[in-house]
Write a protein that holds these residues in place. Structure first.
Motif, PDB file in Angstrom:
ATOM      1  N   HIS A 184     -77.018  -6.069 -33.843  1.00  0.00           N
ATOM      2  CA  HIS A 184     -77.075  -4.760 -34.489  1.00  0.00           C
ATOM      3  C   HIS A 184     -78.034  -4.806 -35.672  1.00  0.00           C
ATOM      4  CE1 HIS A 184     -73.320  -4.527 -32.227  1.00  0.00           C
ATOM      5  NE2 HIS A 184     -73.526  -3.226 -32.212  1.00  0.00           N
ATOM      6  N   SER A 185     -78.869  -3.780 -35.788  1.00  0.00           N
ATOM      7  CA  SER A 185     -79.826  -3.657 -36.891  1.00  0.00           C
ATOM      8  C   SER A 185     -79.954  -2.201 -37.278  1.00  0.00           C
ATOM      9  CB  SER A 185     -81.201  -4.179 -36.468  1.00  0.00           C
ATOM     10  OG  SER A 185     -81.153  -5.536 -36.146  1.00  0.00           O
ATOM     11  N   GLY A 186     -80.627  -1.967 -38.391  1.00  0.00           N
ATOM     12  CA  GLY A 186     -80.910  -0.604 -38.810  1.00  0.00           C
ATOM     13  C   GLY A 186     -81.866   0.052 -37.825  1.00  0.00           C
ATOM     14  N   LYS A 187     -81.685   1.322 -37.618  1.00  0.00           N
ATOM     15  CA  LYS A 187     -82.488   2.071 -36.649  1.00  0.00           C
ATOM     16  C   LYS A 187     -83.991   1.939 -36.910  1.00  0.00           C
ATOM     17  CE  LYS A 187     -82.810   6.785 -34.898  1.00  0.00           C
ATOM     18  NZ  LYS A 187     -82.311   8.140 -35.040  1.00  0.00           N
ATOM     19  N   ARG A 188     -84.373   1.917 -38.168  1.00  0.00           N
ATOM     20  CA  ARG A 188     -85.796   1.847 -38.543  1.00  0.00           C
ATOM     21  C   ARG A 188     -86.418   0.482 -38.247  1.00  0.00           C
ATOM     22  NH1 ARG A 188     -87.868   6.713 -39.134  1.00  0.00           N
ATOM     23  NH2 ARG A 188     -86.515   8.085 -40.321  1.00  0.00           N
ATOM     24  N   GLU A 189     -85.602  -0.541 -38.091  1.00  0.00           N
ATOM     25  CA  GLU A 189     -86.103  -1.896 -37.848  1.00  0.00           C
ATOM     26  C   GLU A 189     -86.339  -2.164 -36.367  1.00  0.00           C
ATOM     27  OE1 GLU A 189     -83.254  -4.511 -39.655  1.00  0.00           O
ATOM     28  OE2 GLU A 189     -83.199  -3.256 -41.442  1.00  0.00           O
TER      29      GLU A 189
END
Length: 89
Positions: free
Chosen positions: A20-25
């Motif tokens: 899981h990561s930030g959408k922008r990454e």
């Protein structure tokens, strides 16, 4: 007294490594209603989306496991994989 509201960062899961990561990454691959598959750098195109890390190893894993196909519920054209490879270089 000043109240500071922090924005909630949308979290998405990479189809390659399942982290899981930030959408922008992440890079979003989207399938439109017409069935056209393309890369979405703005994150605002309408359609079904799948996310992948900006890492070549994740792309290799996703390609082997056919994770993008499963995520978008359609066949992924070879040119989309080529565009993703170019973007990761």
């Amino acid at each position: 007294m000043e109240i500071i509201m922090e924005r909630k960062i949308p979290i998405r899961k990479c189809v390659g490594c399942a982290e899981h990561s930030g959408k922008r990454e992440l890079i979003r691959v989207v399938r439109s209603k017409d069935g056209e598959v393309s890369l979405d750098f703005t994150g605002k195109k309408s359609g079904r989306g799948a996310y992948i890390c900006k890492d070549a190893q994740c792309l290799i894993k996703a390609h082997k496991k056919k994770s993008l196909e499963r995520g978008l519920k359609c066949e992924i054209p070879a040119e989309v994989y080529k565009k993703l490879e170019e973007e990761l270089k």
